[in-house]
Scaffold this active site. Structure first.
Site, PDB file in Angstrom:
ATOM      1  N   ALA A 109      -3.156  -1.221   1.757  1.00 35.32           N
ATOM      2  CA  ALA A 109      -2.326  -2.026   0.853  1.00 35.32           C
ATOM      3  C   ALA A 109      -1.104  -2.580   1.565  1.00 35.32           C
ATOM      4  O   ALA A 109      -0.708  -2.103   2.630  1.00 35.32           O
ATOM      5  CB  ALA A 109      -1.898  -1.188  -0.358  1.00 35.32           C
ATOM      6  N   GLN A 110      -0.527  -3.605   0.928  1.00 36.63           N
ATOM      7  CA  GLN A 110       0.684  -4.246   1.435  1.00 36.63           C
ATOM      8  C   GLN A 110       1.661  -4.384   0.266  1.00 36.63           C
ATOM      9  O   GLN A 110       1.244  -4.652  -0.858  1.00 36.63           O
ATOM     10  CB  GLN A 110       0.322  -5.621   1.997  1.00 36.63           C
ATOM     11  CG  GLN A 110       1.415  -6.259   2.823  1.00 36.63           C
ATOM     12  CD  GLN A 110       0.836  -7.306   3.784  1.00 36.63           C
ATOM     13  OE1 GLN A 110      -0.001  -6.981   4.621  1.00 36.63           O
ATOM     14  NE2 GLN A 110       1.280  -8.546   3.661  1.00 36.63           N
ATOM     15  N   ASP A 150       2.631  14.219  -2.988  1.00 35.39           N
ATOM     16  CA  ASP A 150       3.035  13.651  -1.697  1.00 35.39           C
ATOM     17  C   ASP A 150       4.543  13.415  -1.695  1.00 35.39           C
ATOM     18  O   ASP A 150       5.008  12.283  -1.534  1.00 35.39           O
ATOM     19  CB  ASP A 150       2.280  12.340  -1.459  1.00 35.39           C
ATOM     20  CG  ASP A 150       2.276  11.917   0.003  1.00 35.39           C
ATOM     21  OD1 ASP A 150       2.510  12.779   0.878  1.00 35.39           O
ATOM     22  OD2 ASP A 150       2.044  10.728   0.285  1.00 35.39           O
TER      23      ASP A 150
END
Length: 430
Positions: free
Chosen positions: A102-103, A257
């Site tokens: 992803a960006q 995370d």
């Protein structure tokens, strides 16, 4: 004198050749998105893979060259099905971040003028993941057929778990659901003045596009900036711990995370939980054992710890709890001595107590080594832990690092301000 042909003295990496952890990690990084994510999965699953591979894949970097903005723009038009200037006031063509799948771009909404970030799935990534993972799954099936002893390692089951986990990560609708569930939990628990997750703008979010509120703040490791925002960094840490521990039983999923890039102190003094691509779900049985484990860890009651771990990782084997407890004591005692030494060294460099705490950096490799030692010893007694236990422990190690930086005199598992056990959370919810 003729010497015997032996492999002794040859580095392990050379003896293993193409299957050496170092070579495999570098190969994975060159092979693209699927294998980078696979490497990260290996790094986060020490209960399923050999220790040397888990250690090496901690270095698996998820960075990738940015996709040209013209391609990102095409995906946005295709997904949103309307002119972009009717949705966004502007989109910054220079990405904030670019990873393997992803960006992320900064933008502003047309209607509300709110600052947002847009997470866009890179072109062709989903097809690549499906094709690669199907191939890996097929190879695992063939290997189990050719070598029946591999069935004992549950290789096919592990690959199936990896496939499900990775395909969930590229469906941004699921990340949006995780984020909204976490925000509902924050509000239900009365934490909304203390913590926050980004608001999701559903009208411009799809499976491949996620538009969310842009939060401004600093990572929980930036002590100087934190001091400029709040008078007591320790209270910020207490808040972060209470919100996260509460989510283990009072939320549909927990943030799995919480590294410094995903846990911030926001400009308004709240704790920001960011990026819900990786979440965990804990079973009541595992959590019941985990509560005992945490309590015994805090009081250094290694017999209770051994009993809790035996319950969590039970495989039907008879466990010598006393012997297991002694092995656990050796692991945790040696770690504590190393950490204490590190703090003394830091203190010798500076007379300023604040500077001392800021300089105490616990090497993540050391923390990973602790967990791998725990897994090795447990497996020697025939125990096999669920992956959710590994996810939980990794987050606790992150929080341990924040504690040593922001509140070096605090014991996060014994501090009365921190609610860990389920009965405390139940009272708070009521």
């Amino acid at each position: 004198m003729q010497t015997a042909n032996t492999s002794e003295g040859i580095p392990a990496q050379m003896r293993l050749g193409l299957l050496s952890p170092l070579y495999l990690r570098r190969l994975f990084e060159r092979m693209g998105a699927t294998y980078i994510k696979l490497g990260q999965f290996i790094a986060s699953a020490p209960t399923s893979f050999p220790a040397e591979y888990v250690e090496e894949f901690q270095n698996c970097f998820d960075r990738a060259p940015p996709v040209p903005y013209s391609e990102i723009e095409s995906i946005l038009r295709e997904e949103l099905q309307r002119p972009l200037d009717s949705v966004y006031e502007y989109i910054d063509p220079v990405p904030i971040a670019s990873a393997s799948i992803a960006q992320v771009h900064g933008a502003r909404l047309k209607s509300s003028q709110k600052d947002v970030v847009i997470k866009v799935l890179k072109p062709g990534i989903e097809d690549t993941l499906v094709a690669d993972l199907n191939f890996i799954y097929l190879v695992a099936r063939v290997l189990e057929f050719l070598s029946p002893e591999l069935e004992r390692t549950s290789l096919v089951a592990i690959i199936k778990d990896i496939k499900e986990s990775m395909l969930e990560e590229v469906d941004f609708r699921k990340e949006a659901v995780n984020m909204e569930a976490f925000q509902r939990y924050i509000e239900a628990m009365g934490f909304d003045r203390q913590a926050k997750s980004p608001f999701v703008y559903q009208h411009c979010s799809t499976k491949r596009v996620l538009t969310m509120e842009r939060l401004y703040g600093v990572p929980l490791t930036d002590l100087d900036s934190i001091r400029s925002l709040v008078p007591d960094p320790e209270l910020t840490l207490v808040t972060a711990l209470n919100v996260w521990f509460g989510s283990l039983i009072s939320c549909e999923s927990f943030h799995a995370d919480v590294h410094a890039g995903n846990l911030w102190l926001l400009r308004d003094g709240r704790v920001g939980f960011i990026d819900f691509g990786i979440v965990g779900r804990i079973s009541p049985r595992t959590w019941a054992a985990m509560e005992i484990f945490l309590a015994s860890f805090a009081t250094e009651d290694y017999n209770a710890m051994a009993s809790a771990l035996s319950e969590m990782g039970a495989t039907g084997n008879d466990i010598d709890v006393d012997s297991f407890a002694k092995d656990l004591q050796n692991i945790f005692s040696s770690l504590q001595q190393e950490l204490d030494t590190e703090i003394i060294v830091a203190a010798a460099r500076s007379s300023d107590a604040a500077a001392v705490s800021a300089n105490v950096v616990v090497d993540e490799r050391q923390m990973n080594a602790l967990f791998l030692d725990l897994v090795r010893v447990s497996e020697s007694y025939g125990l096999k832990f669920p992956r959710e236990f590994a996810l939980l422990m990794k987050q606790l190690l992150y929080f341990d690092r924040y504690t040593r930086l922001l509140a070096p005199s605090m014991n996060m598992l014994r501090d009365e301000r921190i609610n860990i056990t389920s009965n405390k959370h139940t009272r708070r919810m009521n």
